[in-house]
Design an enzyme around this catalytic site. Structure first.
Site, PDB file in Angstrom:
ATOM      1  N   CYS A  18       0.855  -1.193   0.000  1.00  0.00           N
ATOM      2  CA  CYS A  18       0.000   0.000   0.000  1.00  0.00           C
ATOM      3  C   CYS A  18       0.885   1.234   0.000  1.00  0.00           C
ATOM      4  CB  CYS A  18      -0.911  -0.008   1.235  1.00  0.00           C
ATOM      5  SG  CYS A  18      -2.190   1.282   1.212  1.00  0.00           S
ATOM      6  N   CYS A  22      -1.841   3.481   7.164  1.00  0.00           N
ATOM      7  CA  CYS A  22      -2.942   3.646   8.113  1.00  0.00           C
ATOM      8  C   CYS A  22      -2.627   2.865   9.388  1.00  0.00           C
ATOM      9  CB  CYS A  22      -4.251   3.172   7.496  1.00  0.00           C
ATOM     10  SG  CYS A  22      -4.706   4.087   6.009  1.00  0.00           S
ATOM     11  N   CYS A  25      -4.354  -0.508  10.067  1.00  0.00           N
ATOM     12  CA  CYS A  25      -4.420  -1.489   8.974  1.00  0.00           C
ATOM     13  C   CYS A  25      -3.495  -2.651   9.243  1.00  0.00           C
ATOM     14  CB  CYS A  25      -4.088  -0.843   7.631  1.00  0.00           C
ATOM     15  SG  CYS A  25      -4.303  -1.992   6.244  1.00  0.00           S
ATOM     16  N   SER A 125     -12.285   5.061   0.701  1.00  0.00           N
ATOM     17  CA  SER A 125     -12.121   5.023   2.152  1.00  0.00           C
ATOM     18  C   SER A 125     -11.949   6.430   2.725  1.00  0.00           C
ATOM     19  CB  SER A 125     -10.901   4.171   2.521  1.00  0.00           C
ATOM     20  OG  SER A 125     -11.100   2.826   2.159  1.00  0.00           O
ATOM     21  N   ARG A 137      -5.471   7.631   9.182  1.00  0.00           N
ATOM     22  CA  ARG A 137      -5.244   7.385   7.756  1.00  0.00           C
ATOM     23  C   ARG A 137      -4.144   8.323   7.266  1.00  0.00           C
ATOM     24  NH1 ARG A 137      -8.262   3.718   5.662  1.00  0.00           N
ATOM     25  NH2 ARG A 137      -7.592   4.293   3.565  1.00  0.00           N
ATOM     26  N   CYS A 280     -22.848 -11.364   4.951  1.00  0.00           N
ATOM     27  CA  CYS A 280     -22.362 -12.602   5.567  1.00  0.00           C
ATOM     28  C   CYS A 280     -22.255 -12.469   7.078  1.00  0.00           C
ATOM     29  CB  CYS A 280     -21.026 -13.006   4.959  1.00  0.00           C
ATOM     30  SG  CYS A 280     -19.688 -11.798   5.141  1.00  0.00           S
ATOM     31  N   ASP A 302     -11.540 -12.872   3.578  1.00  0.00           N
ATOM     32  CA  ASP A 302     -10.672 -11.700   3.569  1.00  0.00           C
ATOM     33  C   ASP A 302     -10.092 -11.419   4.948  1.00  0.00           C
ATOM     34  OD1 ASP A 302      -9.512  -9.231   2.685  1.00  0.00           O
ATOM     35  OD2 ASP A 302     -11.226  -8.184   3.536  1.00  0.00           O
ATOM     36  N   CYS A 343     -25.820 -16.558  22.887  1.00  0.00           N
ATOM     37  CA  CYS A 343     -26.278 -16.036  21.595  1.00  0.00           C
ATOM     38  C   CYS A 343     -27.515 -16.792  21.109  1.00  0.00           C
ATOM     39  CB  CYS A 343     -25.166 -16.159  20.552  1.00  0.00           C
ATOM     40  SG  CYS A 343     -23.767 -15.073  20.810  1.00  0.00           S
ATOM     41  N   CYS A 346     -30.588 -15.464  22.607  1.00  0.00           N
ATOM     42  CA  CYS A 346     -30.761 -14.005  22.548  1.00  0.00           C
ATOM     43  C   CYS A 346     -31.945 -13.642  21.664  1.00  0.00           C
ATOM     44  CB  CYS A 346     -29.486 -13.368  21.994  1.00  0.00           C
ATOM     45  SG  CYS A 346     -29.565 -11.569  21.842  1.00  0.00           S
TER      46      CYS A 346
END
Length: 425
Positions: A18, A22, A25, A125, A137, A280, A302, A343, A346
């Site tokens: 990059c 940041c 990051c 961003s 950033r 997701c 990711d 959970c 819940c």
């Protein structure tokens, strides 16, 4: 071979490389996975990626998505080759969506013309007004990047490029939800917003290093970020802070901006209220959002670009086979199967489903592991929006539009549903 269902793939043509540093990051540290060599996608991987992606997708609509690092470091020639390959391998009747996530530093008229020509959706961003954006950033020299990103925004607008704003929520802007939202809506006149919580995990052994940030240091010493540890960095948003951030914005949005400003978190929440999860992180299971590294390595997600979640390399085995392996199916099913009892019992489970597994590193009240770090904030948010969400879901079920919730003059039911919301100046 089992055929894959529709899946989303983020390609990282520059890996972790990059042109910014940041501070939050952690992906900058992923270059350690590849020995510090060249982090550029070669042409044979590019060709294999496009061909295999278009061949493997059962849906008529396919998203060719680019992220980083910073993908524009590859240059325009690379992306011209990519779009030419897309046209070459596109199946009859297949619709291609091109998307790219960028920090905007390299964008100019040539880039914007290219994006417009190929109907790219650009994610830009920005973390809010100047002081908030520049808190973390920063450039390689440590300088804020706000002015450069604003120039990119104006360039994209000038060329009428469809653009989403991606804003991380962190310690610097987390107490200023309404100010951030009004900056995007009123000052920038942006219409499509995403808010992503910054949660940087750390262990007792590496928390001091992690708090320094993930940029290069003298001697090259920095920790490789892994989804490990139950501590968080000082830049991470606090659970109650994140919940308050979303609530502040939602109260403004539901009174005046439904159908005009699109906030991914709110659109996704409405999907869950009508029984149609879309994101997701708010779905019962996951596993259909993978990441492709510059050298062809395919990872489960990711957020899990690390050795334990490497599925294989598309040079050696087609992605159509890698995405349906028992290992990847288990990865996705574990999202639900490993929910703690807290959970499962819940009342807002249907809206949350434990959010992303990457953030499940705290203990439930009964001591069971696997509770989401952001649980308190999410629960406060989902409980707060329940009544207006049910009202909007009812409008949609009756064939009407969700934005009718704003018309409190002719809808008694909407007035009643909105009554608990506190007016803000």
């Amino acid at each position: 071979m089992r055929k894959p269902s529709a899946f989303h793939l983020l390609a990282k043509p520059t890996g972790a490389a990059c042109n910014l540093d940041c501070k939050y990051c952690f992906f900058l540290s992923k270059d350690a996975l590849y020995g510090g060599g060249s982090l550029r996608m070669p042409d044979d991987v590019l060709d294999a990626y496009i061909e295999q992606l278009l061949a493997a997708q059962p849906a008529d609509e396919v998203n060719v998505a680019w992220q980083g690092g910073e993908p524009t470091l590859m240059g325009l020639d690379f992306f011209n080759r990519a779009t030419a390959l897309t046209a070459k391998y596109q199946k009859p009747g297949q619709k291609i969506l091109h998307t790219i996530q960028t920090n905007g530093i390299l964008l100019d008229d040539d880039w914007a013309c290219f994006f417009r020509q190929h109907n790219f959706l650009v994610g830009l961003s920005i973390d809010g007004p100047k002081a908030m954006h520049d808190a973390y950033r920063v450039s390689k020299g440590g300088r804020g990047t706000f002015d450069q990103v604003m120039r990119a925004w104006q360039c994209l607008r000038r060329h009428q490029v469809e653009t989403n704003i991606l804003c991380t929520v962190n310690a610097a802007n987390g107490d200023h939800g309404l100010q951030v939202y009004r900056f995007f809506r009123d000052t920038m006149q942006a219409r499509y917003l995403q808010f992503i919580p910054i949660v940087e995990r750390a262990t007792e052994q590496n928390i001091a290093q992690a708090n320094q940030g993930w940029s290069e240091r003298p001697g090259g010493e920095r920790p490789l970020y892994l989804q490990q540890g139950n501590l968080v960095t000082e830049r991470s948003v606090r659970p109650e802070q994140y919940g308050g951030f979303l609530i502040e914005i939602f109260d403004e949005w539901v009174r005046r901006d439904v159908g005009r400003i699109f906030v991914q978190s709110f659109d996704a929440a409405l999907g869950n209220w009508i029984g149609q999860p879309s994101l997701c992180i708010f779905s019962p299971t996951c596993g259909n959002a993978l990441a492709l590294e510059h050298n062809g390595d395919l990872y489960s997600c990711d957020h899990y670009v690390e050795p334990d979640f490497l599925l294989g390399n598309i040079r050696d085995k087609p992605m159509a086979e890698l995405v349906v392996t028992p290992r990847q199916r288990k990865f996705g099913q574990d999202k639900f199967d490993k929910l703690p009892r807290h959970c499962r019992e819940c009342e807002v489970l249907f809206a949350c489903y434990g959010e992303c597994p990457r953030n499940r590193f705290t203990l439930a009240p009964d001591g069971e592991p696997g509770l989401n770090y952001l649980c308190g904030g999410y629960k406060a948010f989902f409980e707060h929006i329940d009544r207006p969400m049910r009202a909007m879901a009812g409008l949609l079920a009756s064939g009407r539009h969700a934005d009718e919730i704003m018309d409190r003059s002719d809808q008694k039911q909407a007035r009643e549903q909105l009554a608990p919301l506190q007016e803000k100046p």
